[in-house]
Design a protein around this motif. Structure first.
Motif, PDB file in Angstrom:
ATOM      1  N   GLY A 175      -5.890 -13.770  10.977  1.00 34.61           N
ATOM      2  CA  GLY A 175      -4.399 -13.355  11.543  1.00 34.61           C
ATOM      3  C   GLY A 175      -4.232 -12.828  12.217  1.00 34.61           C
ATOM      4  O   GLY A 175      -3.822 -11.513  11.738  1.00 34.61           O
ATOM      5  N   ALA A 176      -4.612 -12.693  13.587  1.00 34.93           N
ATOM      6  CA  ALA A 176      -3.714 -11.337  14.332  1.00 34.93           C
ATOM      7  C   ALA A 176      -2.584 -10.850  13.772  1.00 34.93           C
ATOM      8  O   ALA A 176      -1.843  -9.873  13.995  1.00 34.93           O
ATOM      9  N   GLY A 177      -1.733 -11.401  13.125  1.00 33.29           N
ATOM     10  CA  GLY A 177       0.140 -10.784  12.383  1.00 33.29           C
ATOM     11  C   GLY A 177      -0.343  -9.573  12.113  1.00 33.29           C
ATOM     12  O   GLY A 177       0.166  -8.423  11.368  1.00 33.29           O
ATOM     13  N   ILE A 178      -1.971  -8.812  11.558  1.00 32.01           N
ATOM     14  CA  ILE A 178      -2.041  -7.895  10.762  1.00 32.01           C
ATOM     15  C   ILE A 178      -1.415  -6.727  11.531  1.00 32.01           C
ATOM     16  O   ILE A 178      -1.379  -5.860  10.660  1.00 32.01           O
ATOM     17  N   LEU A 179      -1.590  -6.663  13.096  1.00 28.26           N
ATOM     18  CA  LEU A 179      -1.286  -6.115  13.807  1.00 28.26           C
ATOM     19  C   LEU A 179      -0.284  -5.476  13.080  1.00 28.26           C
ATOM     20  O   LEU A 179       0.228  -4.323  14.168  1.00 28.26           O
ATOM     21  N   ARG A 180       0.612  -6.015  13.320  1.00 29.27           N
ATOM     22  CA  ARG A 180       1.925  -5.921  12.820  1.00 29.27           C
ATOM     23  C   ARG A 180       2.426  -4.355  11.705  1.00 29.27           C
ATOM     24  O   ARG A 180       2.887  -4.296  11.859  1.00 29.27           O
ATOM     25  N   ASP A 181       1.334  -4.823  11.005  1.00 27.50           N
ATOM     26  CA  ASP A 181       0.977  -3.662  10.051  1.00 27.50           C
ATOM     27  C   ASP A 181       0.741  -2.718  10.256  1.00 27.50           C
ATOM     28  O   ASP A 181      -0.103  -1.353   8.737  1.00 27.50           O
ATOM     29  N   LEU A 182       0.035  -2.058  11.485  1.00 28.42           N
ATOM     30  CA  LEU A 182      -0.622  -1.611  11.698  1.00 28.42           C
ATOM     31  C   LEU A 182       0.023   0.489  10.942  1.00 28.42           C
ATOM     32  O   LEU A 182      -0.845   0.991  10.434  1.00 28.42           O
ATOM     33  N   ASP A 183       0.951   0.488  10.780  1.00 27.96           N
ATOM     34  CA  ASP A 183       1.451   1.641  10.711  1.00 27.96           C
ATOM     35  C   ASP A 183       1.600   2.103   9.289  1.00 27.96           C
ATOM     36  O   ASP A 183       1.460   2.986   8.623  1.00 27.96           O
ATOM     37  N   LEU A 184       1.311   1.037   8.839  1.00 28.48           N
ATOM     38  CA  LEU A 184       1.448   1.087   6.989  1.00 28.48           C
ATOM     39  C   LEU A 184       0.155   1.063   6.654  1.00 28.48           C
ATOM     40  O   LEU A 184      -0.995   1.492   5.897  1.00 28.48           O
ATOM     41  N   LEU A 185      -1.195   0.220   7.007  1.00 27.49           N
ATOM     42  CA  LEU A 185      -2.247   0.335   7.278  1.00 27.49           C
ATOM     43  C   LEU A 185      -3.354   1.598   7.116  1.00 27.49           C
ATOM     44  O   LEU A 185      -4.122   2.087   6.423  1.00 27.49           O
ATOM     45  N   ALA A 186      -2.535   2.049   8.263  1.00 31.56           N
ATOM     46  CA  ALA A 186      -3.264   3.037   8.662  1.00 31.56           C
ATOM     47  C   ALA A 186      -3.041   4.512   7.922  1.00 31.56           C
ATOM     48  O   ALA A 186      -4.004   5.237   7.530  1.00 31.56           O
ATOM     49  N   GLY A 187      -1.759   4.164   7.353  1.00 32.13           N
ATOM     50  CA  GLY A 187      -1.165   5.342   5.915  1.00 32.13           C
ATOM     51  C   GLY A 187      -2.126   5.316   5.444  1.00 32.13           C
ATOM     52  O   GLY A 187      -2.693   6.107   4.307  1.00 32.13           O
ATOM     53  N   MET A 188      -2.437   3.901   4.219  1.00 29.82           N
ATOM     54  CA  MET A 188      -3.287   3.562   3.497  1.00 29.82           C
ATOM     55  C   MET A 188      -4.592   3.736   3.708  1.00 29.82           C
ATOM     56  O   MET A 188      -5.210   4.054   2.590  1.00 29.82           O
ATOM     57  N   ALA A 189      -5.178   3.778   4.104  1.00 31.29           N
ATOM     58  CA  ALA A 189      -6.687   4.075   4.876  1.00 31.29           C
ATOM     59  C   ALA A 189      -6.892   5.265   4.577  1.00 31.29           C
ATOM     60  O   ALA A 189      -7.615   6.052   4.501  1.00 31.29           O
TER      61      ALA A 189
END
Length: 365
Positions: A175-189
């Protein structure tokens, strides 16, 4: 020669379908009765009704599901939704709708269940004394970023809790909706807390539209990999399922394009057709590719000891026999060539700590 699954009952012609994988509502394996449509000569074109997606709400008492399967690399998972609007005809999770008294066919992709309280329940479970941290897998059954996530936001809420607790998570999605959460994912990464697996089953747009009618196009999934990778999120391409006789010829191309898009690792699983999925998939083949249907089903069975599904631990994710071994060799060669023969960095479990709540006494040291 493989025995073809039972023919499904005809679809109700009064129901107009748009971008759906299944075409009917066969009863689940736990249901004692089957409903059949019989024409009476009085049906009119204006009686047709477009089948729309319905969403019900579940109030879960717990949200982390445990498993002890030797075929899986995780022991716990979360499913924010039951059913999946993507409508992938091959989805192994379709039979799970039978536990709700619903059909694995159209019900699975049109009668969805959301769990909006899941983030609060997750926080409560993570705060329990004695909780032992280990990576949580999300998206192993139905997709957490299916279309209704844009309205419900359950996955976003779950990520916010995991981020606050420094809890590791492995996400699988198309699902492309994951790109909405890049702010959280980048910090967690940055803290080693997240991996993302992006499912890519084909590079053929026409086949994808038929097989995964409401999922993003292959080029969109490659874009997802690029944007996630640029944000520092470790990405694995999930070449799954690979369908013998239909998509297996493109395995090398799928892996190559994913590597170009920034994927760092890969996984590959041959198709399996458990329970109600076998007749649904056979029906889809007869509707979409009638000249190839029997050949594809025979090719699938060649991977599964002459059956369309093999539920045994140790073989259900890999298949068996000469054809399965040849596919595995092709996969291994491509992984070595592309640098996919190394695992993603291990997720960090040492950072886990419940965040303080209002009124909590803070530690002095």
């Amino acid at each position: 020669m493989t025995e073809l699954p039972l023919i499904l009952p005809p679809a109700d012609p009064r129901t107009r379908l748009k971008a759906r994988g299944a075409a009917s509502r066969p009863a689940g394996r736990f249901e004692p009765y089957e409903r059949l449509w019989e024409p009476d000569g009085w049906d009119l074109p204006e009686d047709e009704v477009l089948l729309r997606t319905e969403v019900s709400i579940e109030h879960p008492r717990s949200i982390i599901t445990r498993n002890d399967s030797p075929d899986l690399a995780f022991d716990r998972s979360i499913n924010p939704y039951r059913g999946c609007e993507h409508g992938c005809i091959y989805c192994f999770a379709r039979p799970s709708h039978g536990y709700l008294g619903l059909s694995a066919g159209l019900d699975f992709e049109t009668r969805l269940v959301a769990k909006p309280e899941a983030p609060a329940v997750l926080e409560r479970e993570l705060r329990r004394k004695g909780y032992q941290v280990a990576p949580i897998a999300i998206g192993t059954s139905t997709d957490p970023y299916q279309p209704i996530e844009s309205k419900m936001g359950v996955m976003r809420g779950l990520l916010e809790v995991l981020d606050a607790f420094n809890h590791p998570v492995a996400i699988t999605t198309r699902g492309a909706g994951i790109l909405r959460d890049l702010d959280l994912l980048a910090g967690m990464a940055e803290r080693g807390l997240v991996h993302v697996g992006v499912s890519l089953t084909t590079l053929d747009d026409e086949l994808a539209r038929k097989m995964e009618p409401r999922a993003p196009a292959p080029r969109t999934r490659l874009r997802m990999m690029r944007e996630l990778s640029r944000a520092g999120v470790p990405v694995r391409v999930m070449a799954a399922p690979i369908i013998p006789g239909l998509t297996d010829h493109a395995l090398e191309a799928i892996l190559t394009e994913a590597r170009r898009a920034g994927a760092q690792a890969a996984a590959m699983i041959p198709l399996r057709l458990p329970n109600e999925v076998a007749p649904l998939f056979a029906d889809w083949l007869q509707r979409q590719y009638p000249a190839r249907a029997e050949r594809v089903l025979n090719a699938i069975a060649a991977f599964r000891g002459g059956r369309l599904n093999d539920p045994r631990f140790g073989s259900r994710m890999t298949g068996e026999g000469t054809e399965a071994e040849l596919l595995a060799q092709r996969y291994a060669l491509s992984c070595r060539r592309l640098g996919f023969d190394r695992p993603l960095p291990a997720l960090d479990v040492t950072r886990f700590a419940p965040p303080p709540r209002a009124g909590d006494q803070l530690e002095l040291f």
